[in-house]
Design a protein around this motif. Structure first.
Motif, PDB file in Angstrom:
ATOM      1  N   UNK A  99       0.851  -1.191   0.000  1.00 12.72           N
ATOM      2  CA  UNK A  99       0.000   0.000   0.000  1.00 12.72           C
ATOM      3  C   UNK A  99       0.884   1.237   0.000  1.00 12.72           C
ATOM      4  N   UNK A 100       0.662   2.111  -0.982  1.00 11.17           N
ATOM      5  CA  UNK A 100       1.367   3.386  -1.046  1.00 11.17           C
ATOM      6  C   UNK A 100       0.329   4.493  -1.123  1.00 11.17           C
ATOM      7  N   UNK A 101       0.563   5.537  -0.316  1.00  7.17           N
ATOM      8  CA  UNK A 101      -0.375   6.651  -0.278  1.00  7.17           C
ATOM      9  C   UNK A 101       0.288   7.906  -0.849  1.00  7.17           C
ATOM     10  N   UNK A 102      -0.523   8.708  -1.480  1.00  5.96           N
ATOM     11  CA  UNK A 102      -0.071  10.022  -1.944  1.00  5.96           C
ATOM     12  C   UNK A 102      -1.244  10.976  -1.834  1.00  5.96           C
ATOM     13  N   UNK A 103      -0.962  12.255  -1.811  1.00  6.32           N
ATOM     14  CA  UNK A 103      -2.036  13.244  -1.713  1.00  6.32           C
ATOM     15  C   UNK A 103      -1.738  14.415  -2.636  1.00  6.32           C
ATOM     16  N   UNK A 162      -5.540  16.880   3.466  1.00  6.23           N
ATOM     17  CA  UNK A 162      -5.086  15.866   2.510  1.00  6.23           C
ATOM     18  C   UNK A 162      -6.272  15.056   1.981  1.00  6.23           C
ATOM     19  N   UNK A 163      -7.387  15.721   1.747  1.00  8.80           N
ATOM     20  CA  UNK A 163      -8.605  15.031   1.307  1.00  8.80           C
ATOM     21  C   UNK A 163      -8.379  14.272  -0.008  1.00  8.80           C
ATOM     22  N   UNK A 164      -7.610  14.861  -0.917  1.00  5.44           N
ATOM     23  CA  UNK A 164      -7.384  14.229  -2.221  1.00  5.44           C
ATOM     24  C   UNK A 164      -6.297  13.159  -2.103  1.00  5.44           C
ATOM     25  N   UNK A 165      -6.692  12.021  -1.565  1.00  2.00           N
ATOM     26  CA  UNK A 165      -5.789  10.906  -1.317  1.00  2.00           C
ATOM     27  C   UNK A 165      -5.846   9.930  -2.486  1.00  2.00           C
ATOM     28  N   UNK A 166      -4.696   9.337  -2.783  1.00  2.00           N
ATOM     29  CA  UNK A 166      -4.629   8.203  -3.704  1.00  2.00           C
ATOM     30  C   UNK A 166      -3.988   7.025  -2.964  1.00  2.00           C
ATOM     31  N   UNK A 167      -4.583   5.867  -3.153  1.00  2.00           N
ATOM     32  CA  UNK A 167      -4.034   4.639  -2.608  1.00  2.00           C
ATOM     33  C   UNK A 167      -3.567   3.794  -3.786  1.00  2.00           C
ATOM     34  N   UNK A 227      -8.688   3.539   3.774  1.00  2.00           N
ATOM     35  CA  UNK A 227      -7.344   3.850   3.299  1.00  2.00           C
ATOM     36  C   UNK A 227      -6.388   2.652   3.418  1.00  2.00           C
ATOM     37  N   UNK A 228      -6.924   1.528   3.842  1.00  2.13           N
ATOM     38  CA  UNK A 228      -6.149   0.284   3.909  1.00  2.13           C
ATOM     39  C   UNK A 228      -4.924   0.408   4.810  1.00  2.13           C
ATOM     40  N   UNK A 265       2.745   9.885   3.925  1.00  2.00           N
ATOM     41  CA  UNK A 265       2.725  10.727   2.731  1.00  2.00           C
ATOM     42  C   UNK A 265       4.091  11.358   2.507  1.00  2.00           C
ATOM     43  N   UNK A 266       4.267  11.938   1.324  1.00  2.00           N
ATOM     44  CA  UNK A 266       5.553  12.568   1.011  1.00  2.00           C
ATOM     45  C   UNK A 266       5.876  13.692   1.980  1.00  2.00           C
TER      46      UNK A 266
END
Length: 819
Positions: free
Chosen positions: A529-533, A595-600, A654-655, A668-669
Motif C-alpha cells: 500500500x502506497x499513499x499520496x495526496x 489531505x482530502x485528495x488521497x490516492x491509494x 485507506x487500507x 505521505x511525502x
C-alpha cells in the motif's frame, strides 16, 4: 394514438406529481409525449421552448391550459417592454461603443507567434467587452467578473489574464449602461432576460415543462429550478449536447428530479439506422439504446445522390458545395454561407494588406501566421479552412457562397452537424471531415478513446436520416472494439436519476453481471500500500466550498441561506411565540481535511462522511471551527463514539489496518498524516434543532430542514467529488438518496449503492450510525456490525473504484484534470 409503455410510465409519474427528467432519444416523439402528459394533468402548465418556431408549433398542438412560450417572451412581458425603445434603436458599431465607454487601445508585450509587442485597438477591446457582457447574460451568475472575459486563442494564459483585468472595468461599466432604461449602448434580448432573471421571478404555473434541456443556458435553467412550488418536467437528450462551447449546459445531468425516464422508440427511422445510432450511444456509455420503427424500411448503404450531406466544419460544407456545383446541381447550405464568406474575405485582407477586422483573425498580420497557427493545437479547427483557401483561393470560395440557392430550390442540401440538429431528411450522407480515432499504441488492435463531443456530434449526424444513411466519414466506428456490437442493442436498465457521462453501471454490467450486482473479488486486492495526496487540489476544493458557503449559507456572522427563516419557523414556531423546549443552532458547516485528495496505489480514494446534524451548539460553526474540533479528536481520549467509528471506517477505507505503518497514519511525502486529516465530513442539516426532554437532549427531527438542505449537500458533493460517500444513519436516507440521485444497489447483501451528481457516478454506502446500540453500532472495530457490514462494504467500494480506474471505464471526475 395509444401511448407506448415508456410514454405511459411518464404520464403515470406526472399524474403522481413527480418532477421528472425525460431523456428522449432522436426521433422518439418527445413533443407528442409532452402533449399526452399535459392532456392527462389538466392543470395550468407552461411549456418553455428553445425558440419561437418551436413555441408556435407547440401552441398549435397542446391543450388550451398549456401556455407555450420562450423564456425571452416571458422576460419581455415582465421587464423587456420597458426597454422597447432601446431595442428599436439603430445598431451601434463597435467604434460607437468604444466612444461611449471611453475605451483606449490596450498594449500587450508579446513573445511567441507574433514575435513582437501587439496593441489591441479600441474597437477590438470593445468587442471583448461586448462578449464578456454576453457571457454574463447567459450565465447564472449574479455579478459580471473576470471569468466572463473571453480568451484570445493566440495569446498566452498570462497575456489573457492581463488583458481580462483591463477589460473587466469596461464590462462592468457596460452592464451598468445596459441596466439603465436611458442607456446608450446597444440593447439586446439577452439583456432584458438577464435583468429579469436577477430579480428571481416566479412563474405562474402548476407545471413547468422545459424543452431541449441538454443545451439550455444556465440563466434559463436557474429560473426554472427556482420554481420550487411547481412540478418540473425537463426534457432533452444528454447525448445530443452540442453547444457547451458557447456556454450552454446539460441541465438534465444534475436536475433535482424525483426520477429519470426514457423514450427510446424512434419513429423517424427503422432498425438499420437505429443500430448505427446505438454504436455511438455505446461509445458514450449511454443508458439509451434506440429501437427503430418496425414499419420503416430504412437502410445503411452508399448513396450517390443524397438529399443532404452533413459535415463537421464550415469549411467542409464549402468543399462539398463546390463538388456538387461542378456536377451542375443547385446547392443550399443550411444557415447560408455568410460565416465562410467572412472568413474568406478576412483571408484576402490578410494577404493584401496584413490586417483584418475579423474577430477570429484580427491578431494576425499575415496569412502565413494563420497557416503556422493552424498547425498548433489551439488553432487546429482552422486547418481545414486554411487548406481550402490554399487550394481554391479566396475568390473561388466567395464565388461558391454567392452561387448558393435557398433550400426550397436545392437539389442537395449541405449542413454542418450542429446546424442539422432538429432537422431530418430522407437520404443523408456523412462527410469525411469528421474526426476519427487512431490506433492506440498501448493497446494493440484497439483505437484511442473518442472524445464525448465528437461521439455526440456523430450520434446527431447519423440520426438525421429517415430512409437511407451513408455513414461515409463515420464508418471507422466499426473498427472500435468490434465484438461489442453484438450487444449494443441490449437496453441498459435506466437509472431513476440523471445519467452519467461515463457510467459505472455499464462497466459493472459488462463484467458478466447481468443483474448489475457485483461480487467481492478477493484477488483484486494488492498487498503493498502506497499513499499520496494532492494538497493543492484539496486547497482548491476548500476555496470553492468556502465560496459556496459564504454566498449561500453563512457570510461572517450573517446567515444568507434563503431557507433559514422557513426552517427555523418549522422547528421553533413563529418568532412571536417560539417553542421554549427547543434550541436552534444555525449555520454549522462541514470539515475538509488538508489531505482530502488521497490516492491509494495511485487510485483516487476521496472519502466523504455524511451525518444528520451536529446536534448541539454552538451556532455559526464554520469550517475553521470544525477543523479545530477535528484537531482535538486526534487524541483517542477525546473521541466520542461517532468519531471512534469514523476513524475505524477511514482506517479500512485507506487500507492502513494491514499496512506497515502506524494504524491511524498515512505515510505521505510531506510526512505522516492522521486519517482524520484525509477525509471530509458534512451534515445533511446545516442547522441543529434540539428538543429538551425528560430523557435529555435529542434531535427535533424536522423534515422541512432536511428537505431544504438537500441542495447544499448536492453542491458540496459536486465540489468534493468523493469516490465513496458514507451515510451514517438510516433516517437520513430518503433525503440523501434524493440529493445524491441514488439509483440502485450494486450488491445483493451489502448496502452499497450508485448515486450521481453533476453527470458523474458516485458510490454511496448506507450504514447505521456508529453510536447506535448493540448489535447495530460500530464505534468499536470489534463489533459484529463493523466486521460483517462496514468492512466488507468499504472494501467492496475500494475494489470497484480500483478496477474501474484501471480499466478507464469510469471517470470519477470527468471535468477535472485528474484521471
Amino acid at each position: 394514438m395509444r401511448p407506448t409503455e415508456e410514454q405511459q410510465a411518464i404520464i403515470d409519474a406526472a399524474r403522481r406529481g413527480e418532477s421528472l427528467v425525460i431523456q428522449a432519444g432522436a426521433g422518439t416523439g418527445k413533443t407528442t409525449t409532452l402533449k399526452q402528459v399535459s392532456e392527462s394533468l389538466r392543470r395550468p402548465a407552461l411549456y418553455i421552448a428553445y425558440n419561437r418556431v418551436t413555441a408556435d408549433e407547440a401552441r398549435a398542438k397542446f391543450p388550451r391550459h398549456v401556455e407555450s412560450r420562450t423564456m425571452h417572451s416571458l422576460a419581455f412581458q415582465a421587464v423587456g417592454k420597458e426597454y422597447a425603445a432601446r431595442l428599436n434603436r439603430p445598431r451601434l458599431t463597435l467604434q460607437d461603443a468604444a466612444d461611449i465607454l471611453g475605451i483606449d487601445p490596450v498594449a500587450l508585450p508579446r513573445k511567441g507567434l507574433l514575435r513582437q509587442g501587439r496593441t489591441i485597438d479600441r474597437v477590438h477591446v470593445a468587442r471583448l467587452v461586448h462578449e464578456a457582457v454576453n457571457r454574463f447574460c447567459i450565465s447564472a451568475d449574479e455579478q459580471i467578473s473576470l471569468r466572463h472575459v473571453p480568451e484570445e486563442r493566440s495569446l498566452s494564459r498570462d497575456e489573457n489574464a492581463r488583458l481580462a483585468e483591463q477589460i473587466l472595468p469596461f464590462a462592468q461599466q457596460a452592464w451598468a449602461d445596459i441596466g439603465d432604461v436611458d442607456g446608450r449602448l446597444r440593447f439586446t434580448h439577452d439583456h432584458y432576460l438577464k435583468i429579469w432573471a436577477l430579480d428571481h421571478p416566479r412563474l405562474r404555473a402548476d407545471v413547468i415543462m422545459l424543452d431541449e434541456a441538454q443545451d439550455t443556458n444556465p440563466v434559463v435553467a436557474q429560473i426554472v429550478r427556482e420554481q420550487r412550488l411547481a412540478q418540473q418536467i425537463v426534457v432533452g437528450d444528454s447525448d445530443q449536447q452540442l453547444y457547451q462551447w458557447r456556454g450552454a449546459v446539460d441541465a438534465l445531468a444534475d436536475w433535482p428530479a424525483d426520477q429519470e425516464l426514457y423514450l427510446t422508440q424512434s419513429w423517424r427511422f427503422g432498425r438499420p439506422i437505429a443500430e448505427e445510432a446505438n454504436k455511438w450511444l455505446w461509445l458514450l456509455d449511454s443508458h439509451k439504446r434506440l429501437e427503430g420503427a418496425a414499419a420503416h424500411g430504412s437502410r445503411v448503404d452508399s448513396l450517390a445522390a443524397p438529399d443532404a450531406v452533413l459535415c463537421r466544419t464550415n469549411s467542409g460544407t464549402v468543399r462539398h458545395a463546390l463538388e456538387q456545383l461542378k456536377t451542375g446541381k443547385k446547392v443550399a447550405i443550411v444557415g447560408g454561407g455568410a460565416e465562410v464568406k467572412r472568413l474568406a474575405v478576412a483571408a484576402d485582407e490578410l494577404n493584401r494588406r496584413g490586417a483584418t477586422s475579423h474577430p477570429e483573425l484580427y491578431l494576425f498580420t499575415s496569412w502565413d501566421q494563420v497557416r503556422e497557427f493552424a498547425d498548433e493545437p489551439a488553432g487546429a479547427d482552422l486547418r481545414t479552412f486554411v487548406d481550402l483557401v490554399d487550394k481554391y483561393g479566396t475568390a473561388d470560395i466567395i464565388r461558391i457562397v454567392d452561387s448558393l440557392v435557398s433550400e426550397n430550390y436545392a437539389d442537395v442540401i449541405i449542413s454542418t452537424a450542429h446546424r442539422a440538429k432538429g432537422r431530418e431528411w430522407g437520404a443523408v450522407r456523412i462527410s469525411d471531415d469528421f474526426n476519427r480515432s487512431t490506433a492506440d499504441p498501448e493497446n494493440a488492435g484497439k483505437l484511442r478513446s473518442v472524445p464525448h463531443t465528437d461521439a455526440m456530434l456523430a450520434y446527431v449526424a447519423v440520426t438525421r436520416a429517415r430512409e437511407a444513411l451513408d455513414v461515409g466519414g463515420l464508418a471507422w466506428i466499426d473498427e472500435y472494439n468490434p465484438p461489442a456490437w453484438t450487444t449494443i442493442s441490449e437496453p441498459i436498465p435506466p437509472p431513476a436519476a440523471p445519467r452519467s457521462d461515463i457510467t459505472l453501471a455499464a462497466s459493472l454490467e459488462r463484467e458478466d453481471q447481468p443483474q448489475g450486482l457485483v461480487k467481492i473479488d478477493e484477488t483484486a486486492r494488492v498487498s503493498a500500500v502506497e499513499w499520496s495526496s494532492d494538497p493543492v487540489r484539496t486547497a482548491t476544493r476548500i476555496s470553492e466550498y468556502d465560496e459556496y458557503t459564504r454566498t449561500n449559507i453563512l457570510a461572517g456572522t450573517e446567515i444568507v441561506c434563503p431557507s433559514y427563516r422557513q426552517c427555523r419557523r418549522a422547528a421553533m414556531g413563529d418568532e412571536s411565540s417560539e417553542r421554549q423546549d427547543r434550541d436552534y443552532y444555525p449555520a454549522q458547516l462541514g470539515y475538509i481535511g488538508e489531505h482530502y485528495d488521497i490516492r491509494v496505489n495511485d487510485v483516487p480514494r476521496r472519502i466523504l462522511i455524511v451525518g444528520m446534524e451536529r446536534g448541539e451548539g454552538p451556532a455559526w460553526f464554520d469550517r475553521e471551527a470544525r477543523t479545530l474540533d477535528h484537531d482535538r479528536a486526534l487524541a483517542p481520549s477525546n473521541r466520542n463514539p461517532h468519531m471512534r467509528g469514523v476513524v475505524n471506517a477511514l482506517r479500512t477505507g485507506f487500507e492502513v489496518v494491514d499496512a506497515e505503518a502506524p494504524d491511524e497514519y498515512l505515510d505521505l511525502e510531506a510526512g505522516p498524516s492522521h486519517v482524520l486529516k484525509c477525509y471530509a465530513l458534512v451534515n445533511l442539516r446545516l442547522c441543529s434543532a434540539v428538543k429538551r426532554t425528560a430523557r435529555g437532549r435529542e434531535s427535533a427531527q424536522v423534515d422541512e430542514m432536511s428537505m431544504n438542505c438537500q441542495v447544499h449537500l448536492t453542491e458540496t458533493v459536486r465540489i468534493l467529488q468523493p469516490t465513496l460517500t458514507i451515510v451514517q444513519g438510516k433516517r437520513l436516507w430518503p433525503y440523501v438518496k434524493s440529493a445524491l440521485c441514488v439509483e440502485k444497489q450494486v450488491h445483493d447483501e451489502l448496502p452499497l449503492y450508485l448515486g450521481q451528481i453533476a453527470g458523474t457516478r458516485r458510490l454511496v454506502a448506507l450504514l447505521n450510525h456508529p453510536s447506535a446500540s448493540d448489535p447495530h453500532g460500530w464505534s468499536s472495530s470489534m463489533s459484529e456490525y463493523f466486521r460483517e457490514i462496514v468492512v466488507p462494504t468499504i472494501e467492496l467500494a475500494n475494489t470497484i473504484v480500483g478496477r474501474a480506474y484501471a480499466r478507464r471505464t469510469v471517470a470519477f471526475a470527468p471535468q477535472r484534470s485528474e484521471g
